[in-house]
Design a protein around this motif. Structure first.
Motif, mmCIF file in Angstrom:
data_model
loop_
_atom_site.group_PDB
_atom_site.id
_atom_site.type_symbol
_atom_site.label_atom_id
_atom_site.label_comp_id
_atom_site.label_asym_id
_atom_site.label_seq_id
_atom_site.Cartn_x
_atom_site.Cartn_y
_atom_site.Cartn_z
ATOM 1 N N UNK A 140 0.832 -1.206 0.000
ATOM 2 C CA UNK A 140 0.000 0.000 0.000
ATOM 3 C C UNK A 140 0.867 1.257 0.000
ATOM 4 N N UNK A 141 1.904 1.253 0.793
ATOM 5 C CA UNK A 141 2.798 2.418 0.860
ATOM 6 C C UNK A 141 3.666 2.552 -0.385
ATOM 7 N N UNK A 142 4.111 1.416 -0.918
ATOM 8 C CA UNK A 142 4.971 1.429 -2.103
ATOM 9 C C UNK A 142 4.274 2.083 -3.297
ATOM 10 N N UNK A 143 3.000 1.832 -3.454
ATOM 11 C CA UNK A 143 2.235 2.387 -4.583
ATOM 12 C C UNK A 143 1.153 3.340 -4.072
ATOM 13 N N UNK A 144 1.545 4.178 -3.148
ATOM 14 C CA UNK A 144 0.618 5.092 -2.493
ATOM 15 C C UNK A 144 -0.170 5.933 -3.497
ATOM 16 N N UNK A 145 0.482 6.442 -4.511
ATOM 17 C CA UNK A 145 -0.202 7.268 -5.512
ATOM 18 C C UNK A 145 -1.278 6.501 -6.260
ATOM 19 N N UNK A 146 -0.986 5.261 -6.603
ATOM 20 C CA UNK A 146 -1.961 4.420 -7.315
ATOM 21 C C UNK A 146 -3.180 4.177 -6.438
ATOM 22 N N UNK A 147 -2.930 3.786 -5.187
ATOM 23 C CA UNK A 147 -4.052 3.478 -4.298
ATOM 24 C C UNK A 147 -4.837 4.732 -3.910
ATOM 25 N N UNK A 148 -4.157 5.872 -3.788
ATOM 26 C CA UNK A 148 -4.887 7.134 -3.562
ATOM 27 C C UNK A 148 -5.857 7.367 -4.712
ATOM 28 N N UNK A 149 -5.377 7.133 -5.934
ATOM 29 C CA UNK A 149 -6.240 7.300 -7.109
ATOM 30 C C UNK A 149 -7.417 6.348 -7.103
ATOM 31 N N UNK A 150 -7.200 5.144 -6.649
ATOM 32 C CA UNK A 150 -8.273 4.152 -6.613
ATOM 33 C C UNK A 150 -9.301 4.475 -5.524
ATOM 34 N N UNK A 151 -8.826 4.911 -4.362
ATOM 35 C CA UNK A 151 -9.722 5.181 -3.242
ATOM 36 C C UNK A 151 -10.378 6.553 -3.326
#
Length: 160
Positions: free
Chosen positions: A5-16
């Protein structure tokens, strides 16, 4: 899963969609040793499905009587089909999930739309070997009164 989750924080921010949602998922993953896992610490579907698929490089499937979704890794190379593993969770009593054993040709629900928007170019080929199975699932599911638990190829959990 916290590391993913932290490694791809930007991706998951975009998803959430919001930082608040991202932080809620992150906090749900923090569990101290010997801490009792309260409901807010349970695996949350669909918030954590992409994390599971990506972290373990697996095809992750969730099924319920309301449908389901297939999650592929967001990053990483596509593994040879013989090396790919499918993990399927089935909702039971509308309040918890159990691992379901499925046959190698079991129809799969369509890919979660978030994957299409957030997967890397390298990972976009994960869905190709499963397109026919997803099409079959859609055909079966569109029929009226289809009980997902009774589609051929899934083990009935009520039977020994």
């Amino acid at each position: 899963m916290i590391k993913e989750l932290r490694l791809r924080q930007g991706v998951y921010h975009g998803m959430y969609g919001t930082n608040t949602h991202y932080e809620k998922v992150l906090q749900a993953l923090h569990l101290a040793p010997n801490e009792f896992a309260t409901e807010e610490k349970w695996l949350c579907v669909p918030d954590m499905d992409h994390i599971v698929a990506t972290m373990y490089q697996i095809v992750f499937v969730t099924l319920s009587n309301r449908g389901g979704a297939t999650y592929f890794p967001l990053t990483g190379p596509v593994l040879h089909l013989s090396e790919q593993q499918i993990i399927c969770l089935l909702v039971v009593n509308n309040n918890h999930w159990v691992k379901a054993l499925i046959s190698s040709d079991f129809p799969l629900p369509t890919v979660n739309p978030q994957w299409m928007y957030h997967c890397t170019v390298e990972a976009c080929g994960w869905q190709l070997p499963y397109l026919d199975r997803m099409t079959l699932f859609n055909e079966l599911y569109r029929k009226e009164n289809v009980d997902i638990h009774k589609i051929d190829g899934i083990i009935n959990l009520a039977e020994d």
